[in-house]
Design an enzyme around this catalytic site. Structure first.
Site, PDB file in Angstrom:
ATOM      1  N   GLY A 126       0.789  -1.227   0.000  1.00  0.00           N
ATOM      2  CA  GLY A 126       0.000   0.000   0.000  1.00  0.00           C
ATOM      3  C   GLY A 126       0.818   1.273   0.000  1.00  0.00           C
ATOM      4  O   GLY A 126       0.266   2.369  -0.072  1.00  0.00           O
ATOM      5  N   HIS A 127       2.138   1.193   0.062  1.00  0.00           N
ATOM      6  CA  HIS A 127       2.986   2.395   0.180  1.00  0.00           C
ATOM      7  C   HIS A 127       4.150   2.316  -0.783  1.00  0.00           C
ATOM      8  O   HIS A 127       5.256   1.990  -0.383  1.00  0.00           O
ATOM      9  CB  HIS A 127       3.518   2.505   1.601  1.00  0.00           C
ATOM     10  CG  HIS A 127       4.045   3.873   1.952  1.00  0.00           C
ATOM     11  ND1 HIS A 127       5.352   4.247   1.763  1.00  0.00           N
ATOM     12  CD2 HIS A 127       3.441   4.946   2.484  1.00  0.00           C
ATOM     13  CE1 HIS A 127       5.527   5.485   2.190  1.00  0.00           C
ATOM     14  NE2 HIS A 127       4.386   5.921   2.635  1.00  0.00           N
ATOM     15  N   PHE A 128       4.103   2.616  -1.898  1.00  0.00           N
ATOM     16  CA  PHE A 128       2.973   2.803  -2.804  1.00  0.00           C
ATOM     17  C   PHE A 128       3.098   1.717  -3.856  1.00  0.00           C
ATOM     18  O   PHE A 128       4.223   1.472  -4.305  1.00  0.00           O
ATOM     19  CB  PHE A 128       3.017   4.191  -3.441  1.00  0.00           C
ATOM     20  CG  PHE A 128       3.059   5.309  -2.414  1.00  0.00           C
ATOM     21  CD1 PHE A 128       1.885   5.744  -1.807  1.00  0.00           C
ATOM     22  CD2 PHE A 128       4.243   5.902  -2.051  1.00  0.00           C
ATOM     23  CE1 PHE A 128       1.907   6.785  -0.881  1.00  0.00           C
ATOM     24  CE2 PHE A 128       4.272   6.935  -1.118  1.00  0.00           C
ATOM     25  CZ  PHE A 128       3.104   7.375  -0.530  1.00  0.00           C
ATOM     26  N   VAL A 145       8.161   2.778  -1.535  1.00  0.00           N
ATOM     27  CA  VAL A 145       9.072   3.540  -0.687  1.00  0.00           C
ATOM     28  C   VAL A 145       8.809   3.109   0.757  1.00  0.00           C
ATOM     29  O   VAL A 145       7.657   3.045   1.189  1.00  0.00           O
ATOM     30  CB  VAL A 145       8.835   5.061  -0.822  1.00  0.00           C
ATOM     31  CG1 VAL A 145       9.732   5.844   0.120  1.00  0.00           C
ATOM     32  CG2 VAL A 145       9.041   5.521  -2.249  1.00  0.00           C
TER      33      VAL A 145
END
Length: 143
Positions: free
Chosen positions: A46-48, A53
């Site tokens: 989810g990041h990203f 990152v």
């Protein structure tokens, strides 16, 4: 040197929140440890998804875990089931993105240590470039 098995005797954290893979060196005032950052880390979902990152808060958490390993390893008295709790995070700056394939090298130096309270200067590097720095304060308590 300390491998993951020994690290797990010092910290209560477990996958997916154990963010230290190996301790490279340690003395009474400092410690250097690594986190190998892989694409398999759950936070990258989810990041990203299109630009992975490592979240800055997890870099700070990884440095705090290294400080915890040092404090427990050098303490005169360690409470049963010792856990560290953040008391403060000051002057944190992010200088370089941490991405899959990086090796995060964390260097922690004790600024102040009083019984169960510790304040450290924390730095994290990727390829000898400063990625994150700041001062962390934590307290050790028995669970």
């Amino acid at each position: 040197m300390m491998d993951i098995k020994e690290i797990m005797t010092k910290l209560p954290h477990r996958y997916p929140f154990l963010l230290v893979d190996r301790v490279l060196e340690m003395d009474s005032e400092s410690i250097t440890a690594i986190k190998n950052v892989t694409m398999n880390e759950p936070f990258f979902q989810g990041h990203f998804p299109s630009y992975p990152v490592m979240p800055g808060v997890l870099i700070i958490e990884a440095m705090a875990q290294v400080a915890g390993i040092h404090t427990i390893s050098t303490a005169e008295v360690v409470p049963e089931n010792a856990i560290f709790f953040f008391m403060g995070v000051d002057g944190v700056k992010f200088r370089k993105q941490v991405v899959p394939g990086d090796q995060l090298v964390m260097k922690i130096k004790v600024i102040k240590k009083k019984k169960d309270l510790v304040r450290v200067k924390a730095e994290a590097f990727v390829d000898d470039q400063l990625a994150c720095e700041g001062e962390l304060t934590a307290i050790m308590r028995g669970a």
